[in-house]
Design an enzyme around this catalytic site. Structure first.
Site, PDB file in Angstrom:
ATOM      1  N   GLY A 134       0.767  -1.249   0.000  1.00 50.86           N
ATOM      2  CA  GLY A 134       0.000   0.000   0.000  1.00 50.86           C
ATOM      3  C   GLY A 134       0.793   1.291   0.000  1.00 50.86           C
ATOM      4  O   GLY A 134       0.208   2.370  -0.074  1.00 50.86           O
ATOM      5  N   GLU A 147       4.188  -6.645   1.723  1.00 51.19           N
ATOM      6  CA  GLU A 147       3.754  -6.995   0.365  1.00 51.19           C
ATOM      7  C   GLU A 147       3.654  -5.779  -0.558  1.00 51.19           C
ATOM      8  O   GLU A 147       2.580  -5.501  -1.082  1.00 51.19           O
ATOM      9  CB  GLU A 147       2.373  -7.669   0.414  1.00 51.19           C
ATOM     10  N   CYS A 154     -14.209   3.436 -28.098  1.00 48.09           N
ATOM     11  CA  CYS A 154     -15.506   4.087 -28.250  1.00 48.09           C
ATOM     12  C   CYS A 154     -16.207   4.206 -26.906  1.00 48.09           C
ATOM     13  O   CYS A 154     -17.194   3.520 -26.637  1.00 48.09           O
ATOM     14  CB  CYS A 154     -16.352   3.322 -29.258  1.00 48.09           C
ATOM     15  N   GLU A 155     -15.658   5.042 -26.046  1.00 45.52           N
ATOM     16  CA  GLU A 155     -16.221   5.351 -24.728  1.00 45.52           C
ATOM     17  C   GLU A 155     -15.770   6.763 -24.393  1.00 45.52           C
ATOM     18  O   GLU A 155     -14.605   7.104 -24.621  1.00 45.52           O
ATOM     19  CB  GLU A 155     -15.635   4.433 -23.632  1.00 45.52           C
ATOM     20  N   TYR A 210      -0.307  -1.753 -12.039  1.00 47.39           N
ATOM     21  CA  TYR A 210      -1.738  -1.731 -12.352  1.00 47.39           C
ATOM     22  C   TYR A 210      -1.992  -1.074 -13.704  1.00 47.39           C
ATOM     23  O   TYR A 210      -2.960  -0.343 -13.877  1.00 47.39           O
ATOM     24  CB  TYR A 210      -2.515  -1.030 -11.231  1.00 47.39           C
TER      25      TYR A 210
HETATM   26  C1  LIG Z   1      -2.761  -5.419  -4.029  1.00 49.22           C
HETATM   27  C2  LIG Z   1      -2.218  -5.998  -2.802  1.00 49.22           C
HETATM   28  C3  LIG Z   1      -0.950  -5.622  -2.345  1.00 49.22           C
HETATM   29  C4  LIG Z   1      -0.091  -4.585  -3.008  1.00 49.22           C
HETATM   30  O1  LIG Z   1      -0.616  -3.293  -2.893  1.00 49.22           O
HETATM   31  P1  LIG Z   1       0.256  -2.029  -3.373  1.00 49.22           P
HETATM   32  O2  LIG Z   1      -0.623  -0.877  -3.092  1.00 49.22           O
HETATM   33  O3  LIG Z   1       0.511  -2.201  -4.821  1.00 49.22           O
HETATM   34  O4  LIG Z   1       1.502  -2.012  -2.574  1.00 49.22           O
HETATM   35  C5  LIG Z   1      -0.461  -6.258  -1.214  1.00 49.22           C
HETATM   36  N1  LIG Z   1      -1.192  -7.189  -0.560  1.00 49.22           N
HETATM   37  C6  LIG Z   1      -2.417  -7.565  -0.969  1.00 49.22           C
HETATM   38  C7  LIG Z   1      -3.153  -8.597  -0.221  1.00 49.22           C
HETATM   39  C8  LIG Z   1      -2.972  -6.979  -2.104  1.00 49.22           C
HETATM   40  O5  LIG Z   1      -4.192  -7.342  -2.495  1.00 49.22           O
END
Ligand SMILES: *Cc1c(COP(=O)(O)O)cnc(C)c1O
Length: 414
Positions: free
Chosen positions: A236, A270, A341-342, A370
């Site tokens: 995140g 993560e 076409c949007e 993303y």
């Molecule tokens: C998407 C996700 C992440 C990564 O999020 P970022 O904002 O890209 O760092 C980590 N853990 C889980 C469970 C996710 O779904």
């Protein structure tokens, strides 16, 4: 920090001219900088060194095999959310003890594949999922590790579509359910509950909501005298798309390390966007220019099927000319729009940009996370090529799709 910089009038990725890659590979095109990926990974590694964490790159942010391999070779683990991502993780030979698996809708086959491969953890998102994981493991005469994903109900000021830790989202279980799960953990003979997991959202610019969420779950663990080994704090971390001032990895670590240290739990982290986001750009070509009413439009050869973030989240991506026009510094205000076409098909609105002409190239910055990963074939448009740059060299790491790729698996019956 990233390695997309101008030298003179030309935009470079590391030591390769972006225009040269576009000329050889065509557009639309994604370009990733291998050394930016590694820089960002190492920033996190260094910042959290005192905690010896397992850093699992979030595969969903950028699932290109060469991107994954680059990070896995550098020591990263992977955070997966589907059987397809597990398949990719296996293809790049990710050590199973470095894989964690989240997601609210894991299916039996996906669970069994992951058990067979021997992943470190399932991040469990409901009691019924835990029952199925336990049942699968029992059937396979194995014992698996799981962590309970708790929805800590903290407010994160980011786009509603990328907040995941508020009470009303579908992710994780609330504290009450978590308590019930831990109380009945004896029922799950083939699933060892070894940790708790949170992931509160994406593009979070300050450490405050992380601290808040971590304190809340650690309080819960203490209060209920829960014995676990791991704390997975999710991903995140926010990045710079335009004028954001996100925390650095170091300041994030300073704010959360003391509380994690005190808990004596092993840390799993993560990050996705923080590693991949500014490691990639999308290159697109000007097809036409036109004026409708008072608006100037530049129509380019990539649209929301290639990069949906502006349409989906109203995300802002900086747009730059791949080659700055010589001499004249004339600028004007444009909407940069795609061929789909949007009406929601745009890459940027009301952007003040140098006046480019047909055939010139734009770079859409911050397109490593993303971006390609969310691309589609909408309007029957083949997906873009992906290129990985390393120093003075580059390689196509995903071929541009052909028309025959669009109809693979289809048959004509009437
Ligand atoms: C998407 C996700 C992440 C990564 O999020 P970022 O904002 O890209 O760092 C980590 N853990 C889980 C469970 C996710 O779904």
């Amino acid at each position: 920090m990233h390695r997309f910089k101008y030298k003179g009038r030309s935009l470079y990725c590391e030591n390769v001219r972006v225009a040269r890659i576009a000329k050889e590979v065509g557009t639309p095109l994604y370009i990733y900088s291998r050394n930016t990926l590694l820089d960002h990974y190492r920033k996190i590694e260094k910042a959290l060194k005192g905690l010896s964490p397992l850093i699992c790159f979030s595969v969903k942010s950028n699932s290109n095999l060469s991107v994954l391999k680059t990070l896995v070779k550098a020591g990263a683990g992977l955070d997966i959310v589907s059987g397809g991502e597990l398949y990719r993780a296996k293809l790049v030979k990710t050590p199973p003890e470095r894989i964690v698996y989240a997601g609210v809708g894991k299916k039996r086959d996906e669970i069994m594949d992951a058990i067979r491969y021997g992943i470190l953890f399932f991040n469990i998102e409901s009691q019924e999922e835990l029952e199925l994981v336990n049942q699968c493991a029992r059937g396979m005469k194995k014992t698996v590790n799981v962590a309970i994903r708790i929805n800590p109900d903290v407010d994160v000021s980011t786009h509603a579509y990328i907040t995941t830790g508020m009470g009303q989202t579908k992710f994780g279980v609330d504290f009450k359910t978590a308590k019930n799960i831990f109380r009945s953990s004896w029922k799950y003979r083939n699933a060892n509950i070894k940790g708790v997991h949170i992931h509160i959202g994406s593009q979070i610019l300050s450490a405050r909501p992380f601290r808040h969420a971590i304190k809340k779950v650690l309080g819960f663990v203490d209060e209920n005298k829960i014995s676990i080994e791991y704390l997975n704090v999710g991903g995140g971390l926010g990045i710079v798309y335009s004028f954001e001032k996100p925390q650095t990895a170091a300041s994030f670590a300073r704010k959360i390390a003391p509380i994690i240290k005190r808990s004596k739990l092993k840390l799993i982290f993560e990050p996705g966007r923080f590693i991949s986001g500014n490691s990639g750009i999308m290159v697109t070509k000007v097809l036409y220019r036109k004026k409708n009413g008072r608006k100037n439009f530049i129509i380019v050869d990539s649209g929301m099927n290639d990069l949906i973030r502006p349409s989906l989240y109203r995300a802002y991506h900086t747009i730059l000319p791949v080659t700055k026009p010589a001499g004249s510094l004339k600028k004007a205000k444009f909407d940069i729009v795609g061929p789909i076409c949007e009406s929601s098909d745009f890459l940027g609105k009301d952007r003040v940009l140098p006046v480019l002409k047909k055939g010139d190239l734009f770079a859409v910055m911050g397109a490593g996370a993303y971006s390609f990963a969310m691309s589609s074939n909408y309007n029957s448009r083949p997906r873009a090529a992906e290129v990985l740059v390393d120093g003075t060299r580059f390689a196509v790491v995903r071929k541009r799709e052909a028309y025959k790729d669009l109809v693979r698996g289809e048959s004509v019956r009437a």
